[in-house]
Design a protein around this motif. Structure first.
Motif, PDB file in Angstrom:
ATOM      1  N   PHE A  95       0.842  -1.206   0.000  1.00  0.00           N
ATOM      2  CA  PHE A  95       0.000   0.000   0.000  1.00  0.00           C
ATOM      3  C   PHE A  95       0.874   1.253   0.000  1.00  0.00           C
ATOM      4  N   ASP A  96       1.866   1.289   0.892  1.00  0.00           N
ATOM      5  CA  ASP A  96       2.721   2.461   1.001  1.00  0.00           C
ATOM      6  C   ASP A  96       3.570   2.644  -0.265  1.00  0.00           C
ATOM      7  N   ALA A  97       4.025   1.526  -0.850  1.00  0.00           N
ATOM      8  CA  ALA A  97       4.801   1.622  -2.089  1.00  0.00           C
ATOM      9  C   ALA A  97       3.957   2.230  -3.200  1.00  0.00           C
ATOM     10  N   LEU A  98       2.686   1.787  -3.311  1.00  0.00           N
ATOM     11  CA  LEU A  98       1.811   2.323  -4.356  1.00  0.00           C
ATOM     12  C   LEU A  98       1.509   3.800  -4.107  1.00  0.00           C
ATOM     13  N   GLN A  99       1.330   4.174  -2.840  1.00  0.00           N
ATOM     14  CA  GLN A  99       1.074   5.571  -2.519  1.00  0.00           C
ATOM     15  C   GLN A  99       2.252   6.451  -2.948  1.00  0.00           C
ATOM     16  N   ARG A 100       3.477   5.953  -2.707  1.00  0.00           N
ATOM     17  CA  ARG A 100       4.649   6.730  -3.101  1.00  0.00           C
ATOM     18  C   ARG A 100       4.778   6.832  -4.622  1.00  0.00           C
ATOM     19  N   VAL A 101       4.496   5.721  -5.309  1.00  0.00           N
ATOM     20  CA  VAL A 101       4.564   5.738  -6.774  1.00  0.00           C
ATOM     21  C   VAL A 101       3.531   6.711  -7.335  1.00  0.00           C
ATOM     22  N   MET A 102       2.306   6.629  -6.789  1.00  0.00           N
ATOM     23  CA  MET A 102       1.246   7.518  -7.267  1.00  0.00           C
ATOM     24  C   MET A 102       1.552   8.983  -6.934  1.00  0.00           C
ATOM     25  N   HIS A 107      10.392   4.891  -3.895  1.00  0.00           N
ATOM     26  CA  HIS A 107      11.687   4.385  -3.446  1.00  0.00           C
ATOM     27  C   HIS A 107      12.263   3.483  -4.529  1.00  0.00           C
ATOM     28  N   ALA A 108      13.544   3.169  -4.384  1.00  0.00           N
ATOM     29  CA  ALA A 108      14.240   2.407  -5.431  1.00  0.00           C
ATOM     30  C   ALA A 108      13.616   1.040  -5.666  1.00  0.00           C
ATOM     31  N   ASP A 109      13.104   0.389  -4.622  1.00  0.00           N
ATOM     32  CA  ASP A 109      12.599  -0.977  -4.761  1.00  0.00           C
ATOM     33  C   ASP A 109      11.080  -1.040  -4.808  1.00  0.00           C
ATOM     34  N   ASP A 110      10.380   0.092  -4.917  1.00  0.00           N
ATOM     35  CA  ASP A 110       8.915   0.080  -4.889  1.00  0.00           C
ATOM     36  C   ASP A 110       8.322  -0.661  -6.081  1.00  0.00           C
ATOM     37  N   ILE A 111       8.898  -0.508  -7.261  1.00  0.00           N
ATOM     38  CA  ILE A 111       8.357  -1.172  -8.454  1.00  0.00           C
ATOM     39  C   ILE A 111       8.437  -2.682  -8.280  1.00  0.00           C
ATOM     40  N   GLU A 112       9.568  -3.164  -7.753  1.00  0.00           N
ATOM     41  CA  GLU A 112       9.726  -4.601  -7.535  1.00  0.00           C
ATOM     42  C   GLU A 112       8.760  -5.087  -6.455  1.00  0.00           C
ATOM     43  N   THR A 113       8.584  -4.287  -5.409  1.00  0.00           N
ATOM     44  CA  THR A 113       7.654  -4.652  -4.329  1.00  0.00           C
ATOM     45  C   THR A 113       6.238  -4.811  -4.860  1.00  0.00           C
ATOM     46  N   GLY A 116       2.816  -7.450  -9.523  1.00  0.00           N
ATOM     47  CA  GLY A 116       1.580  -8.222  -9.434  1.00  0.00           C
ATOM     48  C   GLY A 116       0.596  -7.693  -8.412  1.00  0.00           C
ATOM     49  N   ARG A 117       0.877  -6.520  -7.790  1.00  0.00           N
ATOM     50  CA  ARG A 117      -0.013  -6.013  -6.735  1.00  0.00           C
ATOM     51  C   ARG A 117      -0.399  -4.556  -6.997  1.00  0.00           C
ATOM     52  N   TRP A 118      -0.472  -4.172  -8.232  1.00  0.00           N
ATOM     53  CA  TRP A 118      -0.808  -2.792  -8.548  1.00  0.00           C
ATOM     54  C   TRP A 118      -2.258  -2.440  -8.208  1.00  0.00           C
ATOM     55  N   ASP A 119      -3.071  -3.437  -7.991  1.00  0.00           N
ATOM     56  CA  ASP A 119      -4.470  -3.187  -7.638  1.00  0.00           C
ATOM     57  C   ASP A 119      -4.707  -3.319  -6.140  1.00  0.00           C
ATOM     58  N   VAL A 120      -3.653  -3.165  -5.323  1.00  0.00           N
ATOM     59  CA  VAL A 120      -3.767  -3.435  -3.889  1.00  0.00           C
ATOM     60  C   VAL A 120      -4.816  -2.549  -3.219  1.00  0.00           C
ATOM     61  N   ILE A 121      -4.910  -1.279  -3.615  1.00  0.00           N
ATOM     62  CA  ILE A 121      -5.884  -0.392  -2.967  1.00  0.00           C
ATOM     63  C   ILE A 121      -7.306  -0.868  -3.253  1.00  0.00           C
TER      64      ILE A 121
END
Length: 537
Positions: A95-102, A107-113, A116-121
């Protein structure tokens, strides 16, 4: 075709605490993709075993072999300071990785994190909506949730983890009746392996097998809870019959042994008399006496050996019966006069709730069941009556000595032993009396000296309840928030019996209809779609 496959295997697993006390030893069992109920008395080590299966703890001896992804839900859901709903669900990293991307600051590893979970929200919001928790947002502070809502949110997270094996420790605790039914439906549709640690007979009825943990170790029963109960009953009946037969055999054997011993003594005495009557020489009489005593000694050893065999058969039969001692809770108060006012409230509005309660007065030894779904304010009402929370408006007052037992057992210090807890609350009571009461609760002499944090959830609850009843002055009103949680069936029956006989007034919150009915409430404070309603039973 058998499509079972192992997920966790125990190989002679033992667990000892830091002080060297052994909880269990040499356990061996395979947990596969079947839905398995893990049962046993409070304090036997079910929660510790669940943590060993999940890898949360390491065994003192032996090995735990795992394969596949494992999701674990502990018995107590404790939200860390500042935790959100998404933290309880275990989905915060995505969730936090997607929030940062949006937000354009990944962060450097957010895309890898997020692979397959881009629809987490969307998945989180849909899961909350389906669970009837659509009023919650993934970033809602966890401190605003009730105990039942915390459990439901954490369970949703475990289900979303898509694990191969789900390990749930008492997931039905703190859930209202509709939520328990939804839980049963979710577990029935779960396609992975499942280990359910529970005392809930309805949830256990849907299991494919039951594994019992006892002082004798692990025993697997290939069926649901009804099959397990029937099998245990047959085993107990067979063990009792074996014990009865062993006792009868020992009694008959002892009679035969006495007869053989008497015949041997008679033969020896007869031989000596005949020797004397025949005027045999003293040296011959002495030899005859020695032979007689030697023969008598061999006979005595043979008879003693047989007697030991008979005793051993009885001991083995007793050990096979393995009947646990009954659980007994002690506590009493003087009867309240019917006209004695216990408490009242007027124009009362609770925090965290919009609806006001109907004006209310409680007299004498009446008992009130407080019923309603999670989040409607049941625990808040008890907290307001006890002075822990201030109402939004209105007034309330308790006019007799009272005691509160809340869901989190706040009165029980984690570092204090069960014996120290009772001594603090009942300083005038003899230590021997308090130790006896703890034994009757299923807390033996060794466990009575352990920090309460080392006890099982059920043991802690019973110790807390015993402490409440040991207070001076004895409470004439008990405020009980889900006292049937965490405890095994035998203990639940003991709590029911105690509260039925209690001569003070009661306000009891529970989601277990059978438990409430057993207390024979005189009235109900019920949450409805139109708000709170007071009704006589």
């Amino acid at each position: 075709m058998d499509d079972r496959f192992p997920l966790v295997a125990l190989e002679r697993v033992s667990f000892r605490f830091a002080d060297g006390a052994t909880l269990f030893e040499a356990l061996s069992e395979v947990f596969d993709n079947r839905h398995t109920g893990l049962v046993g008395r409070n304090g036997v080590g079910k929660s510790i075993l669940g943590r060993l299966l999940a890898g949360e703890l390491q065994p003192s001896d032996g090995r735990v072999l795992r394969q596949g992804r494992i999701a674990y839900l502990p018995q107590r859901i404790v939200a860390a300071p500042g935790a959100r709903v998404v933290d309880l669900m275990g989905c915060a990293p995505w969730f936090d990785a997607l929030q940062r991307v949006m937000g354009g600051e990944p962060h450097a590893d957010d895309i890898e994190t997020l692979d397959g979970r881009w629809d987490v929200i969307e998945r989180l919001q849909r899961a909350l909506q389906d669970e009837g928790l659509g009023h919650l947002d993934p970033q809602t502070p966890a401190m605003q949730l009730s105990g039942g809502e915390c459990s439901r949110v954490a369970l949703l997270g475990a289900l979303l983890a898509e694990a191969d094996l789900l390990i749930l420790d008492e997931p039905g605790n703190h859930l209202d009746l509709p939520s328990r039914r939804r839980l049963g439906q979710r577990l029935a549709s779960w396609r992975g392996g499942l280990v359910l640690i529970s005392h809930d007979r309805e949830l256990l009825a849907g299991m494919q097998r039951i594994v019992e943990l006892s002082a004798a170790g692990l025993r697997s029963y290939g069926g649901g809870y009804a099959f397990y109960q029937a099998s245990r009953q047959r085993e107990r009946e067979a063990a009792r019959q074996t014990l009865d037969s062993a006792r009868v055999e020992r009694k008959r054997g002892e009679r035969e042994l006495r007869q053989q011993q008497e015949r041997q003594q008679q033969r020896s005495a007869s031989g000596l008399r005949q020797g004397k009557d025949s005027n045999q020489a003293k040296i011959l009489l002495g030899m005859q006496k020695n032979r007689s005593e030697s023969s008598a000694g061999r006979t005595a050893k043979r008879l003693d050996s047989r007697r030991q065999q008979l005793d051993e058969q009885v001991r083995e039969a007793v050990a096979a019966l393995v009947e646990e001692p009954p659980v007994t809770l002690h506590g009493q108060t003087e009867s309240l006069p019917p006209g004695r006012r216990v408490l009242y409230w007027r124009d009362l509005r609770l925090p965290f709730g919009a609806a006001s309660l109907p004006d209310f007065e409680l007299f004498g030894s009446r008992r009130v069941a407080v019923l309603g779904p999670n989040g409607c304010g049941k625990s808040s009402l008890l907290a307001v009556l006890s002075g822990r929370l201030a109402p939004l408006s209105g007034e309330c007052r308790v006019e007799v000595p009272w005691a509160l037992l809340d869901q989190h057992l706040h009165g029980l210090d984690a570092q204090e032993s069960a014996l120290e807890h009772l001594q603090r609350l009942a300083p005038g009571s003899a230590e021997s009396l308090l130790r006896t009461r703890l034994v009757h609760l299923g807390v033996d002499a060794e466990a009575a000296l352990l920090p309460s944090a080392r006890l099982s959830g059920g043991q802690r609850l019973k110790v807390a309840l015993a402490g409440v009843l040991a207070r001076d002055p004895t409470p004439q009103l008990l405020l009980l928030d889900e006292p049937d949680n965490h405890i095994d069936l035998d203990s639940r029956l003991a709590v029911e019996a105690l509260l039925r006989d209690y001569r003070g007034a009661l306000l009891v919150v529970s989601h277990d209809a059978a438990f409430v009915d057993a207390l024979m409430p005189s009235e109900r404070l019920l949450w409805t779609a139109d708000g709170w309603r007071h009704e006589r039973c």
